[in-house]
Design a protein around this motif. Structure first.
Motif, short mmCIF file in Angstrom:
data_model
loop_
_atom_site.label_atom_id
_atom_site.label_comp_id
_atom_site.label_asym_id
_atom_site.label_seq_id
_atom_site.Cartn_x
_atom_site.Cartn_y
_atom_site.Cartn_z
N MET A 64 0.83 -1.20 0.00
CA MET A 64 0.00 0.00 0.00
C MET A 64 0.87 1.26 0.00
SD MET A 64 -3.18 -1.11 0.00
CE MET A 64 -2.47 -2.24 -1.18
N LYS A 65 0.50 2.22 -0.80
CA LYS A 65 1.22 3.49 -0.89
C LYS A 65 0.59 4.55 0.01
CE LYS A 65 3.89 1.74 -3.95
NZ LYS A 65 5.10 1.12 -3.46
N THR A 66 -0.72 4.48 0.18
CA THR A 66 -1.44 5.41 1.04
C THR A 66 -2.08 4.61 2.17
OG1 THR A 66 -1.95 6.85 -0.83
CG2 THR A 66 -3.33 7.09 1.13
N VAL A 67 -1.84 5.03 3.41
CA VAL A 67 -2.48 4.40 4.56
C VAL A 67 -3.03 5.53 5.43
CG1 VAL A 67 -2.16 2.95 6.61
CG2 VAL A 67 -0.90 2.42 4.51
N THR A 68 -4.30 5.42 5.73
CA THR A 68 -4.93 6.46 6.55
C THR A 68 -5.74 5.80 7.66
OG1 THR A 68 -6.30 8.45 6.48
CG2 THR A 68 -6.99 6.64 5.08
N VAL A 84 -8.71 1.67 9.54
CA VAL A 84 -7.50 1.86 8.75
C VAL A 84 -7.82 1.49 7.30
CG1 VAL A 84 -5.06 1.24 8.43
CG2 VAL A 84 -6.05 1.20 10.73
N LEU A 85 -7.40 2.35 6.36
CA LEU A 85 -7.61 2.09 4.94
C LEU A 85 -6.28 2.23 4.22
CD1 LEU A 85 -9.46 1.71 2.44
CD2 LEU A 85 -9.70 4.22 2.39
N GLY A 86 -5.96 1.21 3.44
CA GLY A 86 -4.77 1.25 2.61
C GLY A 86 -5.16 1.25 1.14
N VAL A 98 -9.06 -2.28 7.21
CA VAL A 98 -8.71 -2.91 8.49
C VAL A 98 -9.73 -2.48 9.54
CG1 VAL A 98 -6.97 -3.18 10.29
CG2 VAL A 98 -6.26 -2.86 7.90
N ASP A 99 -10.31 -3.45 10.21
CA ASP A 99 -11.23 -3.21 11.31
C ASP A 99 -10.53 -3.65 12.59
OD1 ASP A 99 -13.59 -2.42 12.48
OD2 ASP A 99 -14.82 -4.00 11.57
N VAL A 100 -10.39 -2.74 13.54
CA VAL A 100 -9.66 -3.02 14.79
C VAL A 100 -10.67 -3.36 15.88
CG1 VAL A 100 -8.06 -2.10 16.52
CG2 VAL A 100 -7.82 -1.43 14.11
#
Length: 182
Positions: A64-68, A84-86, A98-100
């Protein structure tokens, strides 16, 4: 006369019981609110622990290049929140959600799948990307972790205060951009 006194005593007792019940209800509400606040703080703490680890996992293992973090989309009355989104374009052309979770439960797995499906619907600009899901959890039974993997979700667990993605050799991740085939 004695009957009137008995009724008056019963009324007084019922009034006292009603007042005590109201006091108990208020106390129960106060305690429930405190417990909810503690749960929210633990969830925030878990997310804070997960973010640095998941950033590394998404960049190194998924490219992933962008992670927010704390990604929110509003579409009319619909609000979608993603922990979290990549994203990566080019040859990788993939999105990872991503679900934490502090403690993994069956409903969390279902919720994560729904979140991924809603992302696909609310973000047609990513329709050409592969779409994967990860559940990062502090704890959860072996059965719940296996169920998440059976649904095609990656599972990240915490080890030495760092979340790591561990997948068995037989695991086949689900590309949620593809329609489900029976």
């Amino acid at each position: 006369m004695e009957t009137n006194n008995s009724f008056d005593e019963i009324r007084a007792i019922l009034k006292e019981i009603t007042e005590k019940q109201r006091e108990n209800d208020k106390e129960i509400s106060r305690v429930a609110k405190l417990v909810g606040e503690i749960g929210n703080k633990f969830g925030s703490f878990t997310e804070g622990m997960a973010f640095p680890s998941m950033d590394k996992v998404l960049r190194k293992q998924f490219g992933m290049k962008t992670v927010t973090t704390n990604y929110t989309t509003e579409a009319g009355s619909d609000t979608l929140e993603i922990d979290v989104l990549g994203l990566a374009n080019g040859d990788i052309n993939t999105a990872v959600i991503v679900d934490v979770k502090s403690h993994l439960k069956r409903r969390d797995i279902e919720q994560t799948v729904k979140t991924i499906e809603r992302f696909r619907r609310l973000h047609p600009e990513h329709a050409n990307k592969k779409l994967y899901g990860v559940i990062a959890c502090v704890s959860g039974s072996k059965e719940q972790r296996e169920q998440a993997q059976k649904e095609g979700l990656f599972v990240a667990s915490i080890h030495d205060e760092v979340f790591e993605l561990k997948t068995p050799a037989y695991f086949i991740p689900r590309d949620f951009s593809q329609p489900v085939t029976a």
